[in-house]
Motif scaffolding. Sequence first.
Motif, PDB file in Angstrom:
ATOM      1  N   ASN A 670      13.461   1.007   3.678  1.00 53.11           N
ATOM      2  CA  ASN A 670      12.020   0.812   3.615  1.00 53.11           C
ATOM      3  C   ASN A 670      11.763  -0.677   3.424  1.00 53.11           C
ATOM      4  OD1 ASN A 670       9.264   0.818   2.984  1.00 53.11           O
ATOM      5  ND2 ASN A 670       9.433   2.852   2.048  1.00 53.11           N
ATOM      6  N   VAL A 671      11.127  -1.315   4.408  1.00 57.56           N
ATOM      7  CA  VAL A 671      10.916  -2.762   4.338  1.00 57.56           C
ATOM      8  C   VAL A 671       9.520  -3.123   3.875  1.00 57.56           C
ATOM      9  CG1 VAL A 671      12.634  -3.241   6.103  1.00 57.56           C
ATOM     10  CG2 VAL A 671      10.249  -2.855   6.773  1.00 57.56           C
ATOM     11  N   PHE A 672       8.599  -2.172   3.854  1.00 59.11           N
ATOM     12  CA  PHE A 672       7.246  -2.491   3.378  1.00 59.11           C
ATOM     13  C   PHE A 672       6.569  -1.214   2.921  1.00 59.11           C
ATOM     14  CE2 PHE A 672       2.665  -2.935   4.029  1.00 59.11           C
ATOM     15  CZ  PHE A 672       2.421  -4.048   3.249  1.00 59.11           C
ATOM     16  N   GLN A 673       5.807  -1.347   1.823  1.00 59.02           N
ATOM     17  CA  GLN A 673       5.053  -0.205   1.322  1.00 59.02           C
ATOM     18  C   GLN A 673       3.684  -0.699   0.887  1.00 59.02           C
ATOM     19  OE1 GLN A 673       6.167   1.541  -2.548  1.00 59.02           O
ATOM     20  NE2 GLN A 673       6.185   3.523  -1.509  1.00 59.02           N
ATOM     21  N   ASN A 674       2.639   0.030   1.335  1.00 57.56           N
ATOM     22  CA  ASN A 674       1.298  -0.361   0.902  1.00 57.56           C
ATOM     23  C   ASN A 674       1.202  -0.267  -0.622  1.00 57.56           C
ATOM     24  OD1 ASN A 674       0.446  -0.760   3.476  1.00 57.56           O
ATOM     25  ND2 ASN A 674      -0.363   1.324   3.714  1.00 57.56           N
ATOM     26  N   ALA A 675       0.579  -1.234  -1.231  1.00 55.71           N
ATOM     27  CA  ALA A 675       0.446  -1.243  -2.695  1.00 55.71           C
ATOM     28  C   ALA A 675      -0.735  -0.399  -3.124  1.00 55.71           C
ATOM     29  CB  ALA A 675       0.270  -2.674  -3.210  1.00 55.71           C
ATOM     30  N   ALA A 676      -0.489   0.607  -4.002  1.00 58.73           N
ATOM     31  CA  ALA A 676      -1.569   1.401  -4.588  1.00 58.73           C
ATOM     32  C   ALA A 676      -2.096   0.665  -5.823  1.00 58.73           C
ATOM     33  CB  ALA A 676      -1.045   2.783  -4.980  1.00 58.73           C
ATOM     34  N   PRO A 677      -3.344   0.949  -6.253  1.00 57.68           N
ATOM     35  CA  PRO A 677      -3.910   0.233  -7.413  1.00 57.68           C
ATOM     36  C   PRO A 677      -3.050   0.351  -8.663  1.00 57.68           C
ATOM     37  CG  PRO A 677      -5.630   1.387  -6.219  1.00 57.68           C
ATOM     38  CD  PRO A 677      -4.347   1.811  -5.609  1.00 57.68           C
ATOM     39  N   ALA A 678      -2.436   1.514  -8.852  1.00 54.63           N
ATOM     40  CA  ALA A 678      -1.632   1.695 -10.062  1.00 54.63           C
ATOM     41  C   ALA A 678      -0.276   1.038  -9.959  1.00 54.63           C
ATOM     42  CB  ALA A 678      -1.455   3.180 -10.356  1.00 54.63           C
ATOM     43  N   ASN A 679       0.107   0.608  -8.778  1.00 48.72           N
ATOM     44  CA  ASN A 679       1.448   0.037  -8.591  1.00 48.72           C
ATOM     45  C   ASN A 679       1.350  -1.302  -7.868  1.00 48.72           C
ATOM     46  OD1 ASN A 679       3.048   2.287  -9.651  1.00 48.72           O
ATOM     47  ND2 ASN A 679       2.207   3.404  -7.896  1.00 48.72           N
TER      48      ASN A 679
END
Length: 729
Positions: A670-679
């Motif tokens: 996994n090279v990219f993950q959208n950032a959630a507000p809690a993370n």
Amino acid sequence: MANQFLIKNTMADMRALSAAEVTALTNGTYNGVQLLGYYQAGDTPDPIDYYLSSTTVPDDGGSVILVGGGVLEHNFVGNVNIRYFGAKGDFIQDDTQVIQKALTYSNKDGISSVYFPTGHYLITDTLIPPSDCMLYGDGNKSHLEFKHEPFSISGTVKWMFRLFNHKNISFQNLQLDGGATTNRLPVSPTNPISKWNVNGAEFLIYFNPICDGAVDNISITNCSIKRSWSSGIQSYGRSAECYPHPLTTNIRITDCYFTETGHHGVGFNEVANATVSNNNFVNVGRCMPEPTNMYGSGLAVDCSGGCQDIVVSNNTVDGAAGGFKCESHIVSVSASFPDGINYSRRIVFSNNTIKNLYLDSAMGTSNFFIIFYGIRLAGDSCIATNNTIVKPQGHGVLISSNGSNCTVSNNKIIEAQRSGIEVGSSEGFNTISDNRIIKPVLQGITVNGNNTLVSGNMVTNAGNTGIRLLKGDNCQFIGNTVVDSVGDGISVIPTGTFTCNHIDVVDNVCYDSRTGTDRTQVTGISANAGSVTNVKSVNNRCFNNINTQVSVANSARRNQEIGSNAWQTQTSNGVASVAGTWQVGDVLKNVNAVVQHTDPQLKYTYGWYNNAPDGRNFIPFGFLGEYTGLGSPEGVVTARQGSRYNEINESGISSIWIKRTGGGNIGWINVFQNAAPANRGLVSQSAGVANSVLPNATDLASAIALVNDLKAILNNKLQSDRNSGQQAS
């Protein structure tokens, strides 16, 4: 009565002077005789004054007149009007002899022109013009028509004007009519020459020099040339006459109208330095050989057998067997022709329009014609450029026999009934460039010769292959575009038992512009056969062809841009075969974005790059495949190394994965993950750092423990940053 003139109404009256009138002229009673007309008073432009003369020149009916034992003479200056020599122009009287007398007289110094006033002049024998003189008239109103018995009766051929030791002559504003009404010729030994069914003049102006340059500086302007049973204007043309034939030099034919000639409008042999420009050729080349009834044995302009440095430009051909040609003639080997060829050199056909060449349906015969091309180049260093050729019976432009170092460029050829351009000469070193060929019945361009360059041409809707190599070594096909052909776009597979070697196919574009079953172009480029060797294929773009985009042997590949069908058939597991010779930096690309694979998720392949001299290390760049789905692909999605996977999760976290290692369905990262507000700040490789409340240090032991706890926390944070790429290792 001294110094007065005797007045006579007609030439007959003047010839009938009485003895007393002659005596009066002799003793000075009269200065001379004023002639008011030739056949009747006023039929000449002005009265003419004649004087007693001692000249020994024979009576010529115009300048020198014998009367009652004496001689009267008038010296014309500057211009001679043929009416003053007795030409009637009523097409009843045979004006041949009186016109010839005017022409002969005009060889004198001080005569610059001969005028043919409005009239219809009957000519029955060959006229010999004067040198250093202009022959001119009132356009089509000055009509010279030739009459001559059929050859089957007379056994002879004649011409209207013959030039053999003549220079500096201009023909202007005349209608020269050969009077031919039949033009059938035998074509077999069973039809001997005595059965020729031809009449009228063979040629209207015939150049027949006695030595090189004996006929020089001749111009023919604003004339109508019509109804010769052979060519309208001709130089030599008889191979039976001993070689070498003397050269005719410096000829200019401009703004003339040619029609109803049996053979050529202009037929040049052994002509150097000539221009044929701005002429109209309408229904020429109509000679009908017997017994086949084939039409089409003549051209608008023929520059052959020793012609040099001729420009044929800005002419219109509307109805002919063929347009133009230059040809080198086969002759006996001699000191003059050591290789047995009388070469034509440096002939240029430019900016001409050729249309309505004779077809079977138009001429009412099912036989094939003798001539089947718009322009033929069969000489050395000859050019056809910027011409428009519409529906030729055969090829648009043909390079044949001894054609070498020839160039065919920037022509527009529409609906050729054979090939648009045919190279049929093995001499080679010919160039076919920047032509537009539309809807030929067979090939757009056919090559049958060594060292041929075919570049920058566009072929559309060819009835067969767009561009085809039949035979020839060291040929190049560069930067051509072939669209919507029937069969291959470009084929460099030789025909029959022939072989080809060292062929370059570079920067070409071959595609079918249509969709589905409307497509007819089967293969973009076809060059994969044992009979063709050392093919270099570079930067070609082929797409939307029915079966194969590019079919080239692996050993021939260089910087190809080909479609996915071709990848499946020409590569191993999607990666280029290691067979053959490759160069560092070679790139293989797929420019076809249409889904061609069985897996609907595989959208495109971007390319491979070679970074090893032996061609054994093609590495992917871009993305070999693109997939989408829910959740992680690890252990789920099977793909090639380098593929990309988009994890789509509308309610949760969406990520991008790359197939980093191995085969099968594992090796995804996994090279990219959208950032959630809690993370905020989380990425796939970083680890969460646990929340902790450290106790206060109260003594040395608790201080040491606190420092160690802080060290562990910091080490975990640094390692997480390294894993996420936020800090270098």
